[in-house]
Design an enzyme around this catalytic site. Sequence first.
Site, PDB file in Angstrom:
ATOM      1  N   SER A 188       0.737  -1.290   0.034  1.00 42.07           N
ATOM      2  CA  SER A 188      -0.093   0.077   0.023  1.00 42.07           C
ATOM      3  C   SER A 188       0.735   1.254  -0.208  1.00 42.07           C
ATOM      4  O   SER A 188       0.272   2.143  -0.104  1.00 42.07           O
ATOM      5  CB  SER A 188      -1.040  -0.212   1.280  1.00 42.07           C
ATOM      6  OG  SER A 188      -0.157   0.093   2.420  1.00 42.07           O
ATOM      7  N   HIS A 216      -5.802  -5.094  -1.134  1.00 39.17           N
ATOM      8  CA  HIS A 216      -5.548  -4.023  -2.142  1.00 39.17           C
ATOM      9  C   HIS A 216      -5.676  -4.479  -3.450  1.00 39.17           C
ATOM     10  O   HIS A 216      -5.832  -3.785  -4.771  1.00 39.17           O
ATOM     11  CB  HIS A 216      -4.518  -3.204  -1.960  1.00 39.17           C
ATOM     12  CG  HIS A 216      -4.462  -2.048  -0.806  1.00 39.17           C
ATOM     13  ND1 HIS A 216      -5.126  -0.874  -0.886  1.00 39.17           N
ATOM     14  CD2 HIS A 216      -3.961  -2.025   0.505  1.00 39.17           C
ATOM     15  CE1 HIS A 216      -5.138  -0.093  -0.054  1.00 39.17           C
ATOM     16  NE2 HIS A 216      -4.252  -0.892   0.949  1.00 39.17           N
ATOM     17  N   LYS A 247     -12.623  -2.284   1.089  1.00 39.42           N
ATOM     18  CA  LYS A 247     -11.789  -1.133   0.290  1.00 39.42           C
ATOM     19  C   LYS A 247     -12.726  -1.270  -1.177  1.00 39.42           C
ATOM     20  O   LYS A 247     -13.703  -0.486  -1.168  1.00 39.42           O
ATOM     21  CB  LYS A 247     -10.209  -1.575  -0.051  1.00 39.42           C
ATOM     22  CG  LYS A 247      -9.809  -1.521   1.108  1.00 39.42           C
ATOM     23  CD  LYS A 247      -8.033  -2.037   1.536  1.00 39.42           C
ATOM     24  CE  LYS A 247      -7.542  -1.378   2.558  1.00 39.42           C
ATOM     25  NZ  LYS A 247      -6.593  -2.431   3.350  1.00 39.42           N
TER      26      LYS A 247
HETATM   27  C1  LIG Z   1      -6.608  -2.737   4.770  1.00 40.77           C
HETATM   28  C2  LIG Z   1      -5.875  -3.989   4.773  1.00 40.77           C
HETATM   29  C3  LIG Z   1      -6.083  -5.044   5.696  1.00 40.77           C
HETATM   30  C4  LIG Z   1      -7.417  -4.842   6.603  1.00 40.77           C
HETATM   31  O1  LIG Z   1      -8.578  -4.800   5.902  1.00 40.77           O
HETATM   32  P1  LIG Z   1      -9.836  -4.197   6.764  1.00 40.77           P
HETATM   33  O2  LIG Z   1     -10.917  -4.861   6.014  1.00 40.77           O
HETATM   34  O3  LIG Z   1      -9.872  -2.836   6.470  1.00 40.77           O
HETATM   35  O4  LIG Z   1      -9.907  -4.827   8.188  1.00 40.77           O
HETATM   36  C5  LIG Z   1      -5.386  -6.156   5.931  1.00 40.77           C
HETATM   37  N1  LIG Z   1      -4.425  -6.223   4.861  1.00 40.77           N
HETATM   38  C6  LIG Z   1      -4.073  -5.383   4.128  1.00 40.77           C
HETATM   39  C7  LIG Z   1      -2.920  -5.708   3.109  1.00 40.77           C
HETATM   40  C8  LIG Z   1      -4.771  -3.816   3.955  1.00 40.77           C
HETATM   41  O5  LIG Z   1      -4.286  -3.099   3.244  1.00 40.77           O
END
Ligand SMILES: *Cc1c(COP(=O)(O)O)cnc(C)c1O
Length: 398
Positions: A188, A216, A247
């Site tokens: 990210s 992502h 997301k």
């Molecule tokens: C955002 C994210 C998470 C967490 O996901 P949520 O549904 O927001 O708890 C886990 N792993 C990665 C790589 C992320 O970017």
Amino acid sequence: MSVSTSHSNRLDFLQDEIQRLKDEHLYQELVVLEGPQDTEITLGGKKLINFSANNYLGLCTHPKLKQAAKKAIDDYGVGAGAVRTIIGTLDTHQELEKKLAEFKDVEATLVFQSGFLANTAAITAVVSEGDMVISDALNHASIIDAIRMVRNIDKAVYAHSDMKDLEKKLKSAQNHRRRLVVTDGVFSMDGDVAKLPEIAKLCQKYNAMMMVDDAHGSGVFGSHGQGTVAHFDLHGQVDIVVGTMSKAFGAMGGYVACTQAMRDIMINKARPFLFSTPHPPSVTASCIAAVDLLQSDASLTEKLWYNTRYFKAGMRSIGYEINSESPIIPVIAGSSEKAVQLMNRLNDEGIYARAIVFPTVARDKARVRLIISAAHTQSQLDYAIETFEKVGKELTII
Ligand SMILES: *Cc1c(COP(=O)(O)O)cnc(C)c1O
């Protein structure tokens, strides 16, 4: 015996901690959105074009997802009322899991309240004392925490996307009972994609389980947003895929895509599943609507990539070096101070994009990070490019 009063000083030590964070420029305050999560947002009464949300496909405000949530409230009410293993499993939970399994082309999936908890459940289900977990240095905090939760586990961290180092770590783990290699699908901070084909080969060679956290990648990579495993055509070679619906899917939740046996084990053993109430039916219904939408129509994912290519080309044409492989676009400013200046000037001009500074990224690689959405309009993207040109010259970044 003295009785404690309602106001004590016993939490005052936290003030020192706050001061320490402030001294190190690590202290954060919340930014509060007035209204929906969209490409145009309102902050403190001011309208801004939003480049910081993970709302890749604009689904946070999609009419079909909203409609599905409203209908589910009418049909089911607002809460699940119990943990899944008691009487909190509604048929919509089960329907979502079936649809996700079809979408990901796997035997089974299990849904959790968040992607964070899906990682906890997945990792704690498959490794225990005697095993070794091998993790990319830039993996998400939820992976790191999940590994920490396993008692007496051996861990190794390989340099980010460094296949030589991964192989070294795999070799050193050959006497362990089992090995698990875990990586983010898309990272990210730089928007780079894990070298999944090479990792899969190494896992094959050294007999390791492979897990990809595709938070992502879900809804972003693959022809219909099935994720990075589909993008690389690695179907059947990755044992465990974690995805999020918080997301690109626009709603909330995480899932583990795996075998039926792993699903059954998580139902029996995963603590976030056993001891925490699942999503209300409205959230589940929005997630189902998101899967249906992605499955039936590739145009949202196509639009996301069209916008991403368009924006990157525009930024390159005005002199920015853009290396990302995804809709996550770091614009490197240099020092932390420069990155904060860039963020503030963009904000003055009506663009919301967060600066990411040391220690999250290297001292000289401070940046403003943008995330492109399918919902951005051409004129929003054009305006952003123009503004980056103006402000970038002003700050001698370009
Ligand atoms: C955002 C994210 C998470 C967490 O996901 P949520 O549904 O927001 O708890 C886990 N792993 C990665 C790589 C992320 O970017």
